[in-house]
Motif scaffolding. Structure first.
Motif, PDB file in Angstrom:
ATOM      1  N   LYS A  23       0.831  -1.203   0.000  1.00  0.00           N
ATOM      2  CA  LYS A  23       0.000   0.000   0.000  1.00  0.00           C
ATOM      3  C   LYS A  23       0.864   1.251   0.000  1.00  0.00           C
ATOM      4  N   LEU A  24       0.402   2.229  -0.790  1.00  0.00           N
ATOM      5  CA  LEU A  24       1.194   3.434  -0.997  1.00  0.00           C
ATOM      6  C   LEU A  24       1.295   4.274   0.279  1.00  0.00           C
ATOM      7  N   ARG A  25       0.254   4.261   1.092  1.00  0.00           N
ATOM      8  CA  ARG A  25       0.272   5.133   2.287  1.00  0.00           C
ATOM      9  C   ARG A  25       1.226   4.610   3.367  1.00  0.00           C
ATOM     10  N   TRP A  26       1.740   3.414   3.211  1.00  0.00           N
ATOM     11  CA  TRP A  26       2.684   2.864   4.182  1.00  0.00           C
ATOM     12  C   TRP A  26       4.100   2.820   3.620  1.00  0.00           C
ATOM     13  N   TYR A  27       4.399   3.738   2.673  1.00  0.00           N
ATOM     14  CA  TYR A  27       5.734   3.795   2.066  1.00  0.00           C
ATOM     15  C   TYR A  27       6.374   5.136   2.392  1.00  0.00           C
ATOM     16  N   CYS A  28       7.641   5.103   2.816  1.00  0.00           N
ATOM     17  CA  CYS A  28       8.399   6.328   3.118  1.00  0.00           C
ATOM     18  C   CYS A  28       9.424   6.536   2.025  1.00  0.00           C
ATOM     19  N   GLN A  29       9.244   7.606   1.222  1.00  0.00           N
ATOM     20  CA  GLN A  29      10.131   7.848   0.088  1.00  0.00           C
ATOM     21  C   GLN A  29      11.509   8.304   0.538  1.00  0.00           C
ATOM     22  N   MET A  30      11.589   9.104   1.588  1.00  0.00           N
ATOM     23  CA  MET A  30      12.890   9.585   2.054  1.00  0.00           C
ATOM     24  C   MET A  30      13.765   8.430   2.532  1.00  0.00           C
ATOM     25  N   CYS A  31      13.164   7.495   3.247  1.00  0.00           N
ATOM     26  CA  CYS A  31      13.928   6.337   3.730  1.00  0.00           C
ATOM     27  C   CYS A  31      13.892   5.169   2.755  1.00  0.00           C
ATOM     28  N   GLN A  32      13.010   5.270   1.702  1.00  0.00           N
ATOM     29  CA  GLN A  32      12.838   4.192   0.742  1.00  0.00           C
ATOM     30  C   GLN A  32      12.510   2.878   1.445  1.00  0.00           C
ATOM     31  N   LYS A  33      11.533   2.950   2.337  1.00  0.00           N
ATOM     32  CA  LYS A  33      11.135   1.794   3.121  1.00  0.00           C
ATOM     33  C   LYS A  33       9.636   1.579   2.961  1.00  0.00           C
ATOM     34  N   GLN A  34       9.272   0.325   2.686  1.00  0.00           N
ATOM     35  CA  GLN A  34       7.872  -0.056   2.538  1.00  0.00           C
ATOM     36  C   GLN A  34       7.450  -0.863   3.760  1.00  0.00           C
ATOM     37  N   GLY A  66      11.524  18.437  -6.239  1.00  0.00           N
ATOM     38  CA  GLY A  66      11.803  18.556  -7.669  1.00  0.00           C
ATOM     39  C   GLY A  66      12.518  17.336  -8.223  1.00  0.00           C
ATOM     40  N   GLU A  67      13.477  16.796  -7.440  1.00  0.00           N
ATOM     41  CA  GLU A  67      14.194  15.603  -7.905  1.00  0.00           C
ATOM     42  C   GLU A  67      13.258  14.402  -8.027  1.00  0.00           C
ATOM     43  N   PHE A  68      12.405  14.211  -7.007  1.00  0.00           N
ATOM     44  CA  PHE A  68      11.465  13.089  -7.061  1.00  0.00           C
ATOM     45  C   PHE A  68      10.488  13.247  -8.235  1.00  0.00           C
ATOM     46  N   SER A  69      10.007  14.472  -8.452  1.00  0.00           N
ATOM     47  CA  SER A  69       9.052  14.700  -9.545  1.00  0.00           C
ATOM     48  C   SER A  69       9.707  14.453 -10.900  1.00  0.00           C
ATOM     49  N   LYS A  70      10.958  14.944 -11.056  1.00  0.00           N
ATOM     50  CA  LYS A  70      11.655  14.746 -12.333  1.00  0.00           C
ATOM     51  C   LYS A  70      11.922  13.259 -12.589  1.00  0.00           C
ATOM     52  N   GLU A  71      12.331  12.544 -11.542  1.00  0.00           N
ATOM     53  CA  GLU A  71      12.611  11.116 -11.714  1.00  0.00           C
ATOM     54  C   GLU A  71      11.339  10.341 -12.055  1.00  0.00           C
ATOM     55  N   PHE A  72      10.226  10.709 -11.423  1.00  0.00           N
ATOM     56  CA  PHE A  72       8.953  10.043 -11.718  1.00  0.00           C
ATOM     57  C   PHE A  72       8.527  10.320 -13.161  1.00  0.00           C
ATOM     58  N   ALA A  73       8.600  11.572 -13.602  1.00  0.00           N
ATOM     59  CA  ALA A  73       8.176  11.924 -14.967  1.00  0.00           C
ATOM     60  C   ALA A  73       9.080  11.253 -16.006  1.00  0.00           C
ATOM     61  N   ILE A 105       9.636   5.484  -8.124  1.00  0.00           N
ATOM     62  CA  ILE A 105       9.331   6.668  -7.315  1.00  0.00           C
ATOM     63  C   ILE A 105       7.816   6.747  -7.139  1.00  0.00           C
ATOM     64  N   HIS A 106       7.363   6.823  -5.893  1.00  0.00           N
ATOM     65  CA  HIS A 106       5.931   6.865  -5.622  1.00  0.00           C
ATOM     66  C   HIS A 106       5.381   8.258  -5.867  1.00  0.00           C
ATOM     67  N   MET A 107       4.110   8.309  -6.251  1.00  0.00           N
ATOM     68  CA  MET A 107       3.500   9.589  -6.610  1.00  0.00           C
ATOM     69  C   MET A 107       3.292  10.481  -5.391  1.00  0.00           C
ATOM     70  N   ASN A 108       3.181   9.905  -4.203  1.00  0.00           N
ATOM     71  CA  ASN A 108       2.978  10.765  -3.032  1.00  0.00           C
ATOM     72  C   ASN A 108       4.230  11.542  -2.666  1.00  0.00           C
ATOM     73  N   ALA A 109       5.367  11.246  -3.332  1.00  0.00           N
ATOM     74  CA  ALA A 109       6.597  11.997  -3.096  1.00  0.00           C
ATOM     75  C   ALA A 109       6.824  13.067  -4.148  1.00  0.00           C
ATOM     76  N   THR A 114      -2.487  13.432  -7.823  1.00  0.00           N
ATOM     77  CA  THR A 114      -3.226  12.385  -8.539  1.00  0.00           C
ATOM     78  C   THR A 114      -2.632  12.203  -9.930  1.00  0.00           C
ATOM     79  N   LEU A 115      -3.009  11.096 -10.551  1.00  0.00           N
ATOM     80  CA  LEU A 115      -2.547  10.821 -11.913  1.00  0.00           C
ATOM     81  C   LEU A 115      -3.163  11.790 -12.913  1.00  0.00           C
ATOM     82  N   THR A 116      -4.370  12.249 -12.656  1.00  0.00           N
ATOM     83  CA  THR A 116      -5.016  13.216 -13.554  1.00  0.00           C
ATOM     84  C   THR A 116      -4.212  14.510 -13.635  1.00  0.00           C
ATOM     85  N   GLU A 117      -3.755  15.009 -12.489  1.00  0.00           N
ATOM     86  CA  GLU A 117      -2.937  16.232 -12.495  1.00  0.00           C
ATOM     87  C   GLU A 117      -1.637  16.008 -13.257  1.00  0.00           C
TER      88      GLU A 117
END
Length: 389
Positions: A23-34, A66-73, A105-109, A114-117
């Motif tokens: 589940k996405l809400r139980w993932y920490c992007q800074m620590c990269q831990k699920q 910005g780094e997370f957004s660029k990597e995701f895109a 890279i998760h979208m919450n980071a 949302t995917l629509t945005e």
């Protein structure tokens, strides 16, 4: 509590549990831990390592976001380019393929909630063509690779040149048709009214029969008969005089018999194999690839009559090819050729003329006892260009 050693049952059990998406809400992007459940995520939030990562994020939040957004895109667009190309596909389908990788890279980071945005942002930036339907958002990748753009420009230029050539040809044909209509006499038939020259004119038919010719009188014994000056009878017309229609048909049938006899003699000298050393041939098979298709070469060695070793001129390679994969080469007029089949097989000749309508040629023998003799109606497949160093 430390981590379990690699290979232990507990380590394997943890890996099996962690396999697949969580589940996405139980993932920490800074620590990269699920985390697998809410309790584990709360414990992680209160850990010292997570607090240190939050302090780093608080110092420069814009940089990390910005780094997370660029990597995701970049990852999303790279997957869209490699897997779907420039096809129109649902945006959610690409997203599901992207998040199937655990290290994504998760979208919450990112800066998009949302995917629509995110899809709308792709359309505004000109990276994709986006449209919304009843089934959701669809995206189409815009390929801006310099090599691809150069290839598309070259293809467009070639198509334009082909269209220009075709237009010029059509204009030339239209001018020729108009010139022919203006120069030639008019073949149009004009209807005229039927008018009789006179009302009292009558049509007469002459049904009079000719009288039988008088029978010749019997010749008395001892008298001489004077030869008549009448036209010769049909029995003797074949020896002199004008031939009738039946004899014309006999003459045409005789010509056909003579022609069939000549063809039979010519076919008697033909053989199923025509491969000969030191002649130029062309590769006509695509099974070897486009690299060798329509390449010309010289036959170096003939093997078992129906296969030969061919050395290609441009590629400078040797190939073993079957007779069905090769065809003869017709040189320019005046060049030396070798007759490879038919009654004059094995003779060297000079090409004098080509008949493109009947696919045959006229050659002049330049070797052997028939030196200097001109032969016509030699088919294209019965001779080939002679190789000269």
């Amino acid at each position: 509590m430390g981590k379990h050693e690699v290979g232990t049952p507990k380590y394997i059990a943890n890996k099996i549990k962690a396999k697949g998406l969580q589940k996405l809400r139980w993932y920490c992007q800074m620590c990269q831990k699920q985390c697998r459940d809410e309790n584990g995520f709360k414990c992680h939030m209160t850990s010292e390592s997570h607090q240190r990562q939050l302090l780093l994020f608080a110092d420069n939040a814009t940089k990390y976001l910005g780094e997370f957004s660029k990597e995701f895109a970049d990852g999303y667009l790279e997957l869209l380019r490699r897997q779907f190309g420039t096809k129109r596909v649902p945006a959610n389908r690409v997203y599901q393929d992207y998040i199937a990788h655990r290290e994504h890279i998760h979208m919450n980071a990112t800066q998009w909630e949302t995917l629509t945005e995110f899809v709308k942002w792709l359309g505004r930036e000109g990276k994709c063509v986006v449209d919304e339907t009843e089934k959701g958002w669809f995206v189409t990748y815009i390929d801006r690779d310099p090599a691809t753009i150069a290839f598309q420009e070259a293809m467009a230029k070639k198509e334009k040149m082909d269209r220009d050539d075709q237009d010029r040809m059509m204009q030339f044909l239209e001018k020729q048709i108009e010139r022919g209509k203006g120069a030639g006499p008019s073949n149009e038939h004009v209807a005229t009214e039927l008018v009789r020259s006179g009302e009292s004119e009558q049509i007469k038919l002459n049904l009079a029969l000719k009288k039988n010719e008088e029978k010749p009188k019997p010749v008395a014994q001892g008298e001489f008969k004077i030869p008549s000056k009448k036209a010769p009878s049909s029995a003797g017309s074949s020896y002199g005089g004008v031939r009738d229609k039946g004899e014309k048909r006999k003459a045409s049938a005789l010509d056909e018999i003579i022609k069939e006899e000549e063809n039979r003699k010519e076919n008697a000298h033909r053989k199923p194999n025509w491969l000969t050393e030191n002649i130029v041939v062309k590769v006509v098979t695509k099974t070897l690839g486009e690299k060798y298709y329509k390449q010309k070469g010289v036959i170096v060695t003939v093997q078992d009559k129906f296969s030969a070793i061919v050395r290609l001129f441009e590629l400078n390679t040797k190939l073993k090819l079957d007779q069905t994969h090769l065809e003869t080469v017709i040189p320019a007029i005046g060049r030396q050729v070798l007759i490879v089949n038919g009654a004059y097989r094995g003779n060297t000749a000079t090409l004098e003329a080509l008949d493109t309508d009947r696919y045959c040629a006229t050659v002049k023998i330049s070797s052997g006892p028939l030196n200097g003799r001109t032969i016509s109606k030699i088919e294209y497949e019965d001779f080939s260009k002679l190789h000269t160093d």
